[in-house]
Design a protein around this motif. Structure first.
Motif, short mmCIF file in Angstrom:
data_model
loop_
_atom_site.label_atom_id
_atom_site.label_comp_id
_atom_site.label_asym_id
_atom_site.label_seq_id
_atom_site.Cartn_x
_atom_site.Cartn_y
_atom_site.Cartn_z
N ASP A 3 47.68 80.91 32.06
CA ASP A 3 48.78 81.61 31.43
C ASP A 3 49.85 80.64 30.94
OD1 ASP A 3 50.38 83.85 30.67
OD2 ASP A 3 51.53 83.60 32.51
N ILE A 4 50.22 79.67 31.80
CA ILE A 4 51.25 78.70 31.43
C ILE A 4 51.15 77.49 32.36
CG2 ILE A 4 53.03 79.66 32.97
CD1 ILE A 4 55.08 79.10 30.74
N VAL A 5 51.54 76.33 31.83
CA VAL A 5 51.68 75.13 32.64
C VAL A 5 53.17 74.79 32.68
CG1 VAL A 5 51.11 72.68 32.89
CG2 VAL A 5 49.40 74.29 32.00
N ILE A 6 53.72 74.69 33.87
CA ILE A 6 55.14 74.40 34.06
C ILE A 6 55.31 72.96 34.51
CG2 ILE A 6 57.21 74.99 35.39
CD1 ILE A 6 56.03 77.83 35.69
N GLU A 7 56.13 72.23 33.78
CA GLU A 7 56.45 70.85 34.15
C GLU A 7 57.70 70.86 35.01
OE1 GLU A 7 54.69 68.23 33.31
OE2 GLU A 7 53.38 69.00 31.72
N ALA A 8 57.62 70.24 36.19
CA ALA A 8 58.79 70.17 37.06
C ALA A 8 59.91 69.40 36.37
CB ALA A 8 58.42 69.50 38.38
N GLU A 193 42.50 87.82 46.21
CA GLU A 193 43.14 89.01 46.75
C GLU A 193 44.39 89.44 45.98
OE1 GLU A 193 41.60 86.69 50.42
OE2 GLU A 193 42.28 86.26 48.39
N HIS A 194 44.93 88.59 45.11
CA HIS A 194 46.25 88.85 44.51
C HIS A 194 46.20 88.73 42.99
CE1 HIS A 194 48.02 88.74 48.53
NE2 HIS A 194 47.21 87.72 48.76
N SER A 195 47.07 89.46 42.32
CA SER A 195 47.01 89.52 40.87
C SER A 195 47.71 88.34 40.19
CB SER A 195 47.61 90.84 40.37
OG SER A 195 48.97 90.97 40.74
N GLU A 196 48.74 87.77 40.79
CA GLU A 196 49.44 86.63 40.21
C GLU A 196 49.23 85.42 41.11
OE1 GLU A 196 53.46 87.37 39.06
OE2 GLU A 196 52.88 88.97 37.68
N ARG A 197 48.76 84.31 40.50
CA ARG A 197 48.37 83.14 41.27
C ARG A 197 48.78 81.86 40.54
NH1 ARG A 197 42.17 84.30 41.25
NH2 ARG A 197 42.81 84.80 39.12
N GLY A 198 49.32 80.93 41.30
CA GLY A 198 49.70 79.65 40.74
C GLY A 198 49.36 78.50 41.67
N ILE A 199 49.20 77.31 41.09
CA ILE A 199 48.95 76.08 41.85
C ILE A 199 50.02 75.08 41.47
CG2 ILE A 199 47.44 74.08 42.11
CD1 ILE A 199 45.08 75.86 41.55
N ILE A 219 50.34 75.22 37.52
CA ILE A 219 49.46 75.97 36.62
C ILE A 219 49.45 77.41 37.09
CG2 ILE A 219 47.13 76.18 35.69
CD1 ILE A 219 47.94 72.95 37.35
N VAL A 220 49.82 78.34 36.19
CA VAL A 220 49.81 79.77 36.50
C VAL A 220 48.65 80.39 35.73
CG1 VAL A 220 51.12 81.92 36.49
CG2 VAL A 220 52.31 79.73 36.81
N PHE A 221 47.84 81.17 36.42
CA PHE A 221 46.59 81.68 35.86
C PHE A 221 46.73 83.14 35.45
CE2 PHE A 221 45.61 78.19 38.63
CZ PHE A 221 44.66 77.46 37.93
N THR A 222 45.96 83.52 34.46
CA THR A 222 45.92 84.92 34.04
C THR A 222 45.18 85.73 35.10
OG1 THR A 222 43.95 84.42 32.73
CG2 THR A 222 46.06 84.44 31.58
#
Length: 304
Positions: A3-8, A193-199, A219-222
């Motif tokens: 979905d999106i990559v976030i840079e710290a 198990e969850h609908s919104e997931r990020g690493i 990294i946030v996934f669809t």
């Protein structure tokens, strides 16, 4: 898939205390109920200047702060009279609810030796029904947090449920939060198990579908995808997410589903109606002189 990559982004909280700020981000406010994430350290500072890093008493409403250390020691004090040293592998979970003040101090110079202090701070927004709950604090010891291992994988469940793991950390909405360490070339998948997931990549680097991602990126996934994550070197990940709660407003250290509640919290802190920690009440952080109204976007904030 992604979905999106976030840079710290770099932020300085105090002399010697720089952080990588991941959430909130202007294009992605939250991942599940997680609305804030900072990665502090490793910190290198002279022992005589340790006190300059202290986060003085400051307020929160409408959220839970979650503190997790890779190394070092931090002393927490709050309005409830709690005084708790958090150590690596433990979780400090403070639910602010209708209002609490707390401090975080770095009182053991030996705990900073060799740049050993490193911590992750997250805020979890509360469901509307819990936003005005009584404040609470709990420290969870390392032995209370289940660990899973297999060849090339080590992971600790910090809170919630994932991969069949559960623990007794009290949460207010469905979520997951894990500390994961992967050996080079190890393949890994997301919890389903969850609908919104990020690493968040705390150390190392990974490959997903032929693209490379490195430390300091989230990294946030669809929803519903099942990516294969490959560690390109020894890698430390923080996995988080859960079910969305709806829109939240954030200003300084305040989170709420209602703009007017944040305005109320500003007045409460300015007028001294949020009690300081009884064992740390000789100084505090004043309300920032900011004329802006609360919004869904980033605003002046502190390490919680």
């Amino acid at each position: 898939m992604i979905d999106i990559v976030i840079e710290a982004r770099q932020a300085a909280l105090a002399p010697g205390m720089n952080v990588r700020r991941i959430l909130p981000f202007r294009l992605r406010r939250m991942v599940g109920p997680f609305i804030f994430m900072d990665h502090a350290g490793p910190v290198n500072i002279q022992p005589q200047t340790v006190s300059s890093m202290d986060v003085l008493p400051h307020p929160h409403i409408g959220l839970s702060t979650v503190s997790y250390l890779f190394g070092g020691l931090v002393t927490h004090r709050d309005s409830l009279g709690v005084e708790q040293v958090i150590r690596p592998g433990e979780v400090n979970w403070m639910t602010a609810g209708k209002g609490i003040a707390h401090s975080e101090r770095f009182e053991d110079p030996a705990a900073l030796a060799g740049g050993s202090l490193e911590m992750i701070q997250t805020w979890v927004a509360l469901p509307e029904k819990d936003e005005e709950s009584d404040p609470m604090f709990e420290n969870y010891k390392e032995k209370q947090l289940p660990v899973f291992t297999e060849t090339g994988i080590w992971m600790r469940l910090i809170a919630g449920n994932a991969y069949g793991l559960v623990n007794g950390v009290k949460t207010h909405s469905p979520l997951f939060y894990l500390h994961v360490i992967l050996d080079k070339d190890k393949r890994f998948g997301l919890p389903k198990e969850h609908s919104e997931r990020g690493i968040y990549i705390a150390k190392g680097s990974i490959e997903i579908s032929g693209k490379y991602y490195t430390a300091g990126q989230m990294i946030v996934f669809t929803k519903g995808v099942d990516p294969v994550i490959i560690a390109k070197e020894p890698t430390t990940l923080m996995l988080l997410g859960g079910e969305p709660l709806g829109e939240r407003y954030i200003w300084w250290n305040f989170v709420s589903s209602r703009k007017e509640r944040i305005e109320q919290a500003k007045a409460e802190w300015k007028e001294g109606r949020i009690i300081l920690p009884p064992n740390d009440n000789t100084e505090f952080i004043p309300l920032p002189e900011d004329k802006s109204k609360p919004s869904g976007g980033p605003a002046p904030q502190l390490l919680s």
